[in-house]
Design an enzyme around this catalytic site. Sequence first.
Site, mmCIF file in Angstrom:
data_model
loop_
_atom_site.group_PDB
_atom_site.id
_atom_site.type_symbol
_atom_site.label_atom_id
_atom_site.label_comp_id
_atom_site.label_asym_id
_atom_site.label_seq_id
_atom_site.Cartn_x
_atom_site.Cartn_y
_atom_site.Cartn_z
ATOM 1 N N LYS A 149 4.806 -11.244 3.803
ATOM 2 C CA LYS A 149 3.399 -11.535 3.496
ATOM 3 C C LYS A 149 3.268 -11.621 1.979
ATOM 4 C CE LYS A 149 0.035 -8.211 3.427
ATOM 5 N NZ LYS A 149 -0.453 -8.353 2.033
ATOM 6 N N SER A 199 0.858 -1.201 0.000
ATOM 7 C CA SER A 199 0.000 0.000 0.000
ATOM 8 C C SER A 199 0.886 1.240 0.000
ATOM 9 C CB SER A 199 -0.927 -0.005 1.226
ATOM 10 O OG SER A 199 -0.207 -0.275 2.403
ATOM 11 N N GLU A 237 -8.958 -9.697 4.261
ATOM 12 C CA GLU A 237 -9.296 -8.304 3.910
ATOM 13 C C GLU A 237 -10.686 -8.227 3.276
ATOM 14 O OE1 GLU A 237 -6.307 -6.140 1.715
ATOM 15 O OE2 GLU A 237 -7.677 -4.455 1.371
HETATM 16 O O1 KIV Z 1 -0.269 -3.432 1.399
HETATM 17 C C1 KIV Z 1 -0.928 -3.435 2.432
HETATM 18 O O2 KIV Z 1 -0.865 -2.542 3.279
HETATM 19 C C2 KIV Z 1 -1.827 -4.553 2.634
HETATM 20 C C3 KIV Z 1 -3.062 -4.281 3.405
HETATM 21 C C4 KIV Z 1 -4.058 -3.579 2.551
HETATM 22 C C5 KIV Z 1 -3.666 -5.504 3.921
HETATM 23 O O3 KIV Z 1 -1.617 -5.595 2.098
#
Ligand code: KIV
Length: 281
Positions: A116, A48, A185
Site C-alpha cells: 500500500k 502505524s 481514511e
Molecule cells: O499505517 C496504517 O496502519 C495505515 C492506516 C492508518 C490506514 O495506513
Amino acid sequence: MDRKKVSLPELLKKKQERKKIVMLTCYDFPMGCFMEEAGIDMVLVGDSLGMVVLGYKNTLPVTMEEMIHHTKAVSRGAKSPLLIGDMPFMAYHKSVEDAIWNAGRFIKEGGADAIKLEGGARVAHIVEAIVKSGIPVMGHIGLTPQSMTQLGGFVAQGKTADAAKVLIDDAKALEDAGAFSILLEAIPEDVGQIITEKASIPIIGIGAGKHCDGQLLILNDLLGIFELFTPKFVKKYANLSEIIVNALKTYKNEVEIGVFPAREHTYNISEGELKILREKL
Ligand code: KIV
C-alpha cells in the site's frame, strides 16, 4: 483447518456480491496467528507500527528495515489473509525504480502479497509502474498520515465540495493506474459512498462510513491498547490495557508477598539427590 489464501478475484467478487471485506492492521507473529484464527480477509502491516508499537510520535521515522522485520513476523502467523505491506515515508518518493525495488522487498523478504502507498493522482505513475512489475498495489487517500503537516494534522479530509471532488478524481486515477483496491481514511460518509459506487475495485474505509466495500481498524485501537489518542472512527472492542495492567500489578504484588512462585511453578530435586549434594558441599 488450513484456510486458502484470500485472492484478489475473491475480494472483487465480494464487492460485486455486496459482501463486506474485513481488514485489520497487525504488527507481530502472535497477533498474526489471531488474524488467521478469526478469518480476517486482509491484513495490513501499517506504518502505524511506528506509533502504536515503536513509540514514535508519528509515522515519518519508520524505515523499510522496520517494516520488513514486522511484515516477516506477521506473515509467519497470518497465512491466509491477503497480506499488505505499507510503504513507509521516503520508500517511494525518490524515484520510480526505488519504489519498485522497495515494493519488491515487501514481497521477497517480508512475505507480503501486496503493498500500500499513500497519495492519489500525484502517485498514479508510481502505482502503475509497481503494478506493471507484477506487484498488487492498494491506494490510500483522504487523511494520509505521511502528509499530515500539509494536511493540517490528523484531521478529516474532503469536507468541502472541491476537496471531495479531488478525492473522487484521485480514486479514479488510482483505479486507472491499476490499483487493486483503495483505502479511504477519515472522510465524510457521503463521499465514501460516492467513491465506492463509482469504483469497480474494492473500496475499504477507515473512518469513511458504512457504505464502503470493507472496513479497516488499527488493531491496537480495537483492542484498547493504544491510548495516546483515539480518532472519532475508532470503536474499541476490548479494553486490554486495563486487563494487562491488572495482571502486571497482581504479579508484582504476588512476587513481593512471596505467593509467586508456588509449588506448582517450581522444579524439585529428589530427597536422595539433595542429600548427596549436601554431602558434597
Ligand atoms: O499505517 C496504517 O496502519 C495505515 C492506516 C492508518 C490506514 O495506513
